[in-house]
Design a protein around this motif. Sequence first.
Motif, PDB file in Angstrom:
ATOM      1  N   ARG A  18       1.149  88.554  15.226  1.00 45.16           N
ATOM      2  CA  ARG A  18       1.920  88.860  14.092  1.00 45.16           C
ATOM      3  C   ARG A  18       2.728  87.057  13.958  1.00 45.16           C
ATOM      4  NH1 ARG A  18       1.992  94.238  15.808  1.00 45.16           N
ATOM      5  NH2 ARG A  18       0.780  95.465  13.199  1.00 45.16           N
ATOM      6  N   ILE A  19       3.610  87.114  15.124  1.00 44.68           N
ATOM      7  CA  ILE A  19       4.762  85.877  15.066  1.00 44.68           C
ATOM      8  C   ILE A  19       3.819  84.924  15.046  1.00 44.68           C
ATOM      9  CG2 ILE A  19       6.575  84.270  16.330  1.00 44.68           C
ATOM     10  CD1 ILE A  19       7.108  87.724  17.686  1.00 44.68           C
ATOM     11  N   GLY A  20       2.656  84.389  14.998  1.00 44.12           N
ATOM     12  CA  GLY A  20       2.282  83.420  15.265  1.00 44.12           C
ATOM     13  C   GLY A  20       1.300  83.048  13.902  1.00 44.12           C
ATOM     14  N   ASN A  21       1.740  84.286  13.219  1.00 40.29           N
ATOM     15  CA  ASN A  21       0.663  83.446  11.880  1.00 40.29           C
ATOM     16  C   ASN A  21       1.516  83.834  11.021  1.00 40.29           C
ATOM     17  OD1 ASN A  21      -2.115  84.060  12.315  1.00 40.29           O
ATOM     18  ND2 ASN A  21      -1.530  86.111  12.670  1.00 40.29           N
ATOM     19  N   LEU A  55      -8.308  83.423  19.849  1.00 38.97           N
ATOM     20  CA  LEU A  55      -7.093  82.529  19.892  1.00 38.97           C
ATOM     21  C   LEU A  55      -6.708  80.789  18.979  1.00 38.97           C
ATOM     22  CD1 LEU A  55      -4.415  84.476  21.518  1.00 38.97           C
ATOM     23  CD2 LEU A  55      -5.344  85.540  18.597  1.00 38.97           C
ATOM     24  N   LYS A  56      -7.564  80.340  19.377  1.00 41.65           N
ATOM     25  CA  LYS A  56      -6.958  78.264  19.364  1.00 41.65           C
ATOM     26  C   LYS A  56      -8.200  78.493  18.003  1.00 41.65           C
ATOM     27  CE  LYS A  56      -5.429  74.460  21.209  1.00 41.65           C
ATOM     28  NZ  LYS A  56      -5.493  73.881  22.830  1.00 41.65           N
ATOM     29  N   GLU A  57      -9.109  79.115  18.847  1.00 38.23           N
ATOM     30  CA  GLU A  57     -10.175  78.142  17.887  1.00 38.23           C
ATOM     31  C   GLU A  57      -9.939  78.628  16.396  1.00 38.23           C
ATOM     32  OE1 GLU A  57     -14.008  78.378  20.022  1.00 38.23           O
ATOM     33  OE2 GLU A  57     -13.863  76.952  21.133  1.00 38.23           O
ATOM     34  N   ASN A  58     -10.207  79.687  16.545  1.00 39.34           N
ATOM     35  CA  ASN A  58     -10.330  80.989  14.656  1.00 39.34           C
ATOM     36  C   ASN A  58      -8.747  81.557  14.146  1.00 39.34           C
ATOM     37  OD1 ASN A  58     -13.600  82.693  14.779  1.00 39.34           O
ATOM     38  ND2 ASN A  58     -12.313  82.236  17.742  1.00 39.34           N
ATOM     39  N   LEU A  59      -8.109  81.817  14.851  1.00 39.63           N
ATOM     40  CA  LEU A  59      -6.830  81.694  14.434  1.00 39.63           C
ATOM     41  C   LEU A  59      -5.650  80.576  14.428  1.00 39.63           C
ATOM     42  CD1 LEU A  59      -6.136  85.907  15.117  1.00 39.63           C
ATOM     43  CD2 LEU A  59      -7.247  84.725  13.323  1.00 39.63           C
ATOM     44  N   GLU A  69      -1.984  68.853  14.005  1.00 40.38           N
ATOM     45  CA  GLU A  69      -2.672  69.652  15.514  1.00 40.38           C
ATOM     46  C   GLU A  69      -3.018  70.215  14.185  1.00 40.38           C
ATOM     47  OE1 GLU A  69      -0.029  70.925  18.631  1.00 40.38           O
ATOM     48  OE2 GLU A  69       0.852  69.300  18.712  1.00 40.38           O
ATOM     49  N   ASP A  70      -4.123  70.625  12.584  1.00 46.21           N
ATOM     50  CA  ASP A  70      -4.527  71.209  12.160  1.00 46.21           C
ATOM     51  C   ASP A  70      -3.668  72.464  12.323  1.00 46.21           C
ATOM     52  OD1 ASP A  70      -6.743  71.963  10.727  1.00 46.21           O
ATOM     53  OD2 ASP A  70      -7.881  72.610  12.227  1.00 46.21           O
ATOM     54  N   ASN A  71      -2.467  72.546  12.173  1.00 46.70           N
ATOM     55  CA  ASN A  71      -1.800  73.653  12.230  1.00 46.70           C
ATOM     56  C   ASN A  71      -1.800  74.602  13.026  1.00 46.70           C
ATOM     57  OD1 ASN A  71      -0.409  73.346   9.524  1.00 46.70           O
ATOM     58  ND2 ASN A  71      -2.125  74.333   8.312  1.00 46.70           N
ATOM     59  N   THR A  72      -2.368  74.399  13.911  1.00 43.65           N
ATOM     60  CA  THR A  72      -2.277  75.624  15.347  1.00 43.65           C
ATOM     61  C   THR A  72      -0.743  75.082  15.763  1.00 43.65           C
ATOM     62  OG1 THR A  72      -4.294  74.264  16.218  1.00 43.65           O
ATOM     63  CG2 THR A  72      -3.293  75.866  18.069  1.00 43.65           C
ATOM     64  N   LYS A  73      -0.432  76.424  15.995  1.00 45.17           N
ATOM     65  CA  LYS A  73       1.360  76.550  16.901  1.00 45.17           C
ATOM     66  C   LYS A  73       0.930  77.112  18.179  1.00 45.17           C
ATOM     67  CE  LYS A  73       3.642  79.048  13.790  1.00 45.17           C
ATOM     68  NZ  LYS A  73       3.753  80.396  12.771  1.00 45.17           N
ATOM     69  N   GLN A  74       1.386  76.480  18.911  1.00 41.08           N
ATOM     70  CA  GLN A  74       1.474  77.254  19.994  1.00 41.08           C
ATOM     71  C   GLN A  74       3.047  78.310  20.438  1.00 41.08           C
ATOM     72  OE1 GLN A  74       1.488  74.558  23.183  1.00 41.08           O
ATOM     73  NE2 GLN A  74       3.063  75.060  24.273  1.00 41.08           N
ATOM     74  N   LEU A  75       2.476  79.328  20.665  1.00 38.47           N
ATOM     75  CA  LEU A  75       3.403  80.609  21.032  1.00 38.47           C
ATOM     76  C   LEU A  75       4.125  80.215  22.559  1.00 38.47           C
ATOM     77  CD1 LEU A  75       1.682  82.956  18.940  1.00 38.47           C
ATOM     78  CD2 LEU A  75       3.355  81.449  18.530  1.00 38.47           C
TER      79      LEU A  75
END
Length: 815
Positions: free
Chosen positions: A811-814, A491-495, A460-466
């Motif tokens: 921060r947790i998402g990163n 957040l989804k598109e940029n981070l 998933e292109d390193n997309t992280k679901q929180l």
Amino acid sequence: MIVLKFGGTSVANAQNIQKVIAIINQKATNHPLAVVVSALSGVTDMLINASKKAATKDESYQNNLEEIKQKHFDAIAELIDPSHQNQLLIRINSQINQLQTLLDGCFLLGELSPRTADAIAGFGELLSSQIIASALQQSLPNSTFKDSRELIKTNANFGKASVDFNTTNKRIGDYFSGIKSQVVVLPGFIASSENGNTTTLGRGGSDYTAAIIANGCNASSLEIWTDVNGMFTANPRIVKQAQPIETISYQEAMELSHFGAKVLYPPTIQPVLKANIPIWIKNTFEPEAFGTLISNQSETNINPIKGISHIDNIALLTLEGSGMVGVAGSSKRLFEVLSQHAINVIFITQASSEHSICIGILNADADKAKEAIDKTFELEIAQNKIDPCIVEKDLCIVALVGENMKNHQGLSGKMFSTLGKNNVNIRAIAQGASERNISVVINEKDVKKALNTLHERFFEDNTKQLNLFVMGVGNVGEKFIDQIHQQKKFLKENLKINVQVIALSNSRKMVFDEEGISLKDWKVLLEQGETANVNAFISKTKDLNLRNSIFVDITANYDVAAIYDQFLKQSIAVVTCNKIACSSQYENYKNLKSLSRKYNAPFLFETNVGAGLPIIDTLKHLIASGDKVNRINAVLSGSLNFIFNNFSDSYSFHDVVKEAGVQGFTEPDPKIDLSGVDVARKILILIRESGYTMEMEDIENRSFLPKECMDTTNNEDFFASLLKHANHFNALLAEARAKDSRLKFVASFDNGKASVGLQFIAKESPFYNLEGKDNIVEFYTDRYVDQPLIIKGAGAGAAVTASGIFADVIRIGNV
């Protein structure tokens, strides 16, 4: 020649069969076809159920038989023109009578032999194929029916017979070389032994039938038509973000199907592999979709992982002991006894010390396997050279599959670290020398979290679901949810962070939605939710067991602050603006920090001090870089700063405090702010984060409130006491003016001692011009000696506090 196979969902009912016929008609315009069909949806299970009931003298098998009969007669009525139904009905009725005779025999004898079981189970495909062939002949007269039992010959291993390919290939070749029909419809799943008895090819055997036919007639391709758009990167029922795989090698497809990709029956690939016949997986209900092409064509792909699959209901058996070290034949004896008891080994791993060997088998075989193994090694067990076989049930195998994995370093590490971060315990690991798959054994309860976490990491292109579990939706909570709703797309598109709110709770109601609560109408959904209960909230959060789970506490509640440890122990991160936990007994604070490290679960509380200001984060970086805090001076209460900045002759102390509450600057109980308790908590947290050990009672609190105000027990009495003691507050204001200073409630830490209290601040102090609800903190450290490090800004208010909580989530998402 093209071979098409249509599965149970494709032929579930007359409506679906019409779609199948449309596909066949379209295909038949360009190629001769062999069409293999499964039983009507659910019929095979009904047949097996009926046979078991009959063998146990349960007369309700007759009901099953009647249901089977009616299902096929209904299909005939809907598919076949009435003028052409007669002969087909006679044929179908005759075969159902044969089925009844077999079931009656089982009932009379009270037993079900493997041979009879095969004969009964095969009726589903036999009946469906004749109905579909007759329906097809209405639009395509040049089509015919052929019984697969006349072409496919097997041994007499009833239940899962082995094909005699020499005889079978010759029969298939001879038949199709002489056939004039454009389309031949054949039943899947069934074959026959040398004696002419019906045999079956295993559940899912219709795929296998189609592959055998394709191999025998040297087809140009084999098409497996099902209800999904091909093979997926993971099970789409479990992983919503799973994607269809466009192209895949035979070996990769074999690995995925072995590890539970149910869209393809594992033995299917073998007959077409050597003949190099490509396999297409297509969707009956979306025939224009590309599907999946399985062939020997290698594909250069940036992602070396083609798919993630799993097998449920696994048991892990461990045989260990010093008596195995250096002793030849131990493994042989182990696998030999399992083979003798027809127990299939799915997973194997052995320590290089030869001290132990682990095998994965189906849960259903575990007890039988343990008994057989312990009996085989009973002498060594009696001599304490080998321990009795250890059995662990309710496990699952998860596998990463990809042909190019061997050319990429670090995949195993990524897999293990990804699972570890989400508290998924790995019980065993296996990786073949071909490096085509990496398999791990985990607890079955963790499979959904594991599959989603791994899919997120590799596809998933390193997309992280929180996944957020939010408790407290007052002023700050409402702003927090609004900010998530507003920033979700950004957040989804940029981070590459996808934030989902899974649960919401206030003091009255709570609501859960595993797919994510709609933030447009969350208030309505919450109001319609169930009665709020802290223990039930904890239990539901644990049971969902979602990846990247974060508990967000936006309350000021003691009971809520007391449950953080239960989340951290489950590797669920905690984000909180509630200061109670971090200002509680030092041992509790220390324990929470320790649990956070132990279970790799972030514990973030930036908003405990300074709302949205980066005070704690800055302090952490100072300490991590080796600096030491020696002294702290701070105005840490935005509410008190707002109150004393607006308190005047024309604006009474009582009215200012009221206004601060309306604007959300104070706690729900304003006495917490005005008593200095809130500020004491904040300076205590900064002291502890600076590396010092201190308790709340060690902080001197010089309260400016009269004792009567402090002794009130509710807000109404508290505000009444402020009116009563208005002269006391007016006197403080007058004294400040007389000294040409301003009133500020200051927290200090110096030389191991801390205090909070109201001070008269002179004009030359940087605290003097602190306006509105602003906070200011001065850190004097080994590096900042003469001039302190100063952090200043808005330190109260719903919006800034919410943004601070949001920042901790990001921060947790990163991480």
